[in-house]
Write a protein that holds these residues in place. Structure first.
Motif, PDB file in Angstrom:
ATOM      1  N   TYR A 229       0.804  -1.234   0.000  1.00  0.00           N
ATOM      2  CA  TYR A 229       0.000   0.000   0.000  1.00  0.00           C
ATOM      3  C   TYR A 229       0.833   1.279   0.000  1.00  0.00           C
ATOM      4  O   TYR A 229       0.341   2.327  -0.384  1.00  0.00           O
ATOM      5  CB  TYR A 229      -0.908   0.028   1.240  1.00  0.00           C
ATOM      6  N   VAL A 230       2.042   1.201   0.547  1.00  0.00           N
ATOM      7  CA  VAL A 230       2.863   2.417   0.668  1.00  0.00           C
ATOM      8  C   VAL A 230       4.275   2.142   0.155  1.00  0.00           C
ATOM      9  O   VAL A 230       4.610   1.008  -0.183  1.00  0.00           O
ATOM     10  CB  VAL A 230       2.931   2.910   2.136  1.00  0.00           C
ATOM     11  N   ASP A 231       5.111   3.205   0.129  1.00  0.00           N
ATOM     12  CA  ASP A 231       6.425   3.092  -0.512  1.00  0.00           C
ATOM     13  C   ASP A 231       7.530   2.665   0.437  1.00  0.00           C
ATOM     14  O   ASP A 231       8.557   2.163   0.007  1.00  0.00           O
ATOM     15  CB  ASP A 231       6.809   4.461  -1.090  1.00  0.00           C
ATOM     16  N   GLY A 232       7.339   2.915   1.725  1.00  0.00           N
ATOM     17  CA  GLY A 232       8.431   2.611   2.646  1.00  0.00           C
ATOM     18  C   GLY A 232       7.903   2.270   4.023  1.00  0.00           C
ATOM     19  O   GLY A 232       6.742   2.547   4.354  1.00  0.00           O
ATOM     20  N   VAL A 233       8.782   1.642   4.799  1.00  0.00           N
ATOM     21  CA  VAL A 233       8.435   1.258   6.173  1.00  0.00           C
ATOM     22  C   VAL A 233       9.558   1.729   7.090  1.00  0.00           C
ATOM     23  O   VAL A 233      10.745   1.469   6.817  1.00  0.00           O
ATOM     24  CB  VAL A 233       8.267  -0.278   6.289  1.00  0.00           C
ATOM     25  N   MET A 234       9.174   2.419   8.156  1.00  0.00           N
ATOM     26  CA  MET A 234      10.151   2.840   9.163  1.00  0.00           C
ATOM     27  C   MET A 234       9.969   1.977  10.405  1.00  0.00           C
ATOM     28  O   MET A 234       8.860   1.856  10.936  1.00  0.00           O
ATOM     29  CB  MET A 234       9.946   4.314   9.508  1.00  0.00           C
ATOM     30  N   LEU A 235      11.096   1.385  10.855  1.00  0.00           N
ATOM     31  CA  LEU A 235      11.054   0.516  12.037  1.00  0.00           C
ATOM     32  C   LEU A 235      11.630   1.262  13.225  1.00  0.00           C
ATOM     33  O   LEU A 235      12.708   1.847  13.132  1.00  0.00           O
ATOM     34  CB  LEU A 235      11.898  -0.739  11.783  1.00  0.00           C
ATOM     35  N   GLY A 236      10.920   1.231  14.348  1.00  0.00           N
ATOM     36  CA  GLY A 236      11.408   1.888  15.556  1.00  0.00           C
ATOM     37  C   GLY A 236      11.912   0.883  16.566  1.00  0.00           C
ATOM     38  O   GLY A 236      12.988   0.293  16.406  1.00  0.00           O
ATOM     39  N   ARG A 237      11.100   0.619  17.577  1.00  0.00           N
ATOM     40  CA  ARG A 237      11.553  -0.178  18.719  1.00  0.00           C
ATOM     41  C   ARG A 237      12.090  -1.553  18.360  1.00  0.00           C
ATOM     42  O   ARG A 237      13.006  -2.055  19.010  1.00  0.00           O
ATOM     43  CB  ARG A 237      10.421  -0.295  19.751  1.00  0.00           C
ATOM     44  N   VAL A 238      11.541  -2.171  17.317  1.00  0.00           N
ATOM     45  CA  VAL A 238      12.010  -3.519  16.984  1.00  0.00           C
ATOM     46  C   VAL A 238      13.516  -3.517  16.666  1.00  0.00           C
ATOM     47  O   VAL A 238      14.193  -4.528  16.845  1.00  0.00           O
ATOM     48  CB  VAL A 238      11.178  -4.119  15.814  1.00  0.00           C
ATOM     49  N   ALA A 239      14.030  -2.374  16.241  1.00  0.00           N
ATOM     50  CA  ALA A 239      15.451  -2.306  15.873  1.00  0.00           C
ATOM     51  C   ALA A 239      16.359  -2.525  17.082  1.00  0.00           C
ATOM     52  O   ALA A 239      17.482  -3.017  16.931  1.00  0.00           O
ATOM     53  CB  ALA A 239      15.768  -0.974  15.208  1.00  0.00           C
TER      54      ALA A 239
END
Ligand SMILES: Cc1cc2nc3c(=O)[nH]c(=O)nc-3n(C[C@H](O)[C@H](O)[C@H](O)COP(=O)(O)O)c2cc1C
Length: 340
Positions: A229-239
């Motif tokens: 559905y979208v162009d990108g994914v930003m990962l926070g806490r899982v990193a």
């Protein structure tokens, strides 16, 4: 072309953590912690802005409310080789929003448009913004605004329209509203419900914009789903909770593949990295502060955390602590690799 990024996180995404992430993922864009424009203007710039070229691509996140100050900070940062300049429009912290920084700026899209236009004039790098899907600013925002709750999809669409007309082409959207009063930043990352559909609708409404989603994304399956559905994914806490997951995210980039590095090789990479700190225990501890999740859900996880967490034995230093971990942790977990 899709992308994955690692979110700006205060006290987490310092240069040591970014170096660690770069061992795990070669392609993701790594964000700095939020740095205020004030700190860049008046603080120790080298300490705040220096980074190792190994970390690239790296995006600098700036927080501020005063246009002149933000512009000044962008001008200063231009001497560093960042790949992107990001403005924080998502932080719900009282300390930040009382000054109308962070998420509070969402209430003033026209003012924000002026700020980002001025920023774009001062840098050749892409200027992006990270924001929420809305805000509930009841009782907080001063001035003549009668409406301080911007939490409907239509408000978000209006916001994106104004900012895109000001030249912003890339929006990173945390799919929750920010409640500016009564919730601390931690609760603000959990209590307002995720509304991913609103972010998907923004991509539908503005197909020419690069729309990156953020919030609660913790698995490879979830990343795959969002990228429909979208162009990108930003990962926070899982990193930092489960960093070994990052070995799998380069597959989402064009021409990218899973990184087959093992935990043993990551630790060996860190041993090389911490050599620069020699026997300086304080710096060594700082460098290893955010790598506690490397053995997430694996045998040896507790032992790893015990070994890395200070206080360290009298006279020991970072390289030695890591060597000891290589010696003590189970070989099958150390040598595990993500499958291609
Ligand atoms: C410890 C911590 C510090 C954060 N600091 C920042 C920050 O400096 N700038 C920012 O835009 N967001 C900050 N955030 C929010 C994250 O960037 C991200 O939007 C949020 O955690 C939701 O993503 P997640 O569910 O994948 O963690 C922080 C989050 C955490 C957990």
């Amino acid at each position: 072309m899709p992308r994955i990024s690692i979110a700006p996180m205060v006290d987490i995404t310092d240069r040591h953590f970014r170096y660690f992430c770069r061992l795990l993922t070669k392609k993701s864009v790594l964000y700095t912690e939020m740095i205020t424009s004030n700190a860049i203007i008046y603080g120790d710039r080298k300490k705040l802005l220096d980074f190792d070229p190994f970390e690239k691509p790296v995006a600098l996140q700036i927080a501020g409310c005063d246009k002149q100050e933000i512009v000044e900070a962008v001008k200063i940062a231009e001497a560093w080789d960042y790949d992107e300049i990001n403005l924080n429009v998502g932080c719900p912290s009282d300390r930040v929003s009382r000054n109308q920084m962070g998420a509070a700026l969402m209430a003033y899209p026209e003012l924000l448009a002026e700020i980002v236009q001025a920023m774009q004039r001062e840098t050749k790098k892409p200027v992006t913004i990270k924001h929420r899907i809305g805000i509930d600013g009841t009782n907080v925002l001063p001035g003549s605004l009668s409406k301080v709750v911007f939490d409907q999809y239509e408000d978000l669409e209006h916001f994106v329209k104004i900012l895109s007309e000001a030249g912003i082409k890339h929006f990173i959207i945390h799919a929750r509203i920010a409640i500016l009063e009564g919730l601390n930043p931690k609760d603000n990352r959990e209590i307002p419900p995720l509304r991913c559909e609103d972010v998907y609708r923004i991509k539908e409404a503005f197909p020419g914009l690069f729309i990156e989603i953020n919030g609660g994304i913790k698995t490879i399956e979830a990343i795959k789903e969002h990228l429909h559905y979208v162009d990108g994914v930003m990962l926070g806490r899982v990193a930092y909770e489960n960093p070994f997951l990052l070995t799998q995210v380069d597959q989402f980039f064009e021409g990218g593949r899973i990184n087959t590095i093992s935990r043993r090789e990551v630790i060996e990479g860190l041993i090389e990295y911490v050599k620069q700190f020699g026997e300086d225990k304080r710096k060594g501890q700082q460098a290893l502060k955010n790598i506690l999740g490397l053995f997430h859900n694996k045998r040896g996880s507790r032992l790893w955390r015990q070994l890395i967490t200070p206080p360290w034995k009298e006279g020991s230093y970072a390289g030695e602590v890591l060597e000891k971990a290589l010696y003590m942790l189970p070989a099958e977990v150390l040598d595990e690799r993500s499958n291609i």
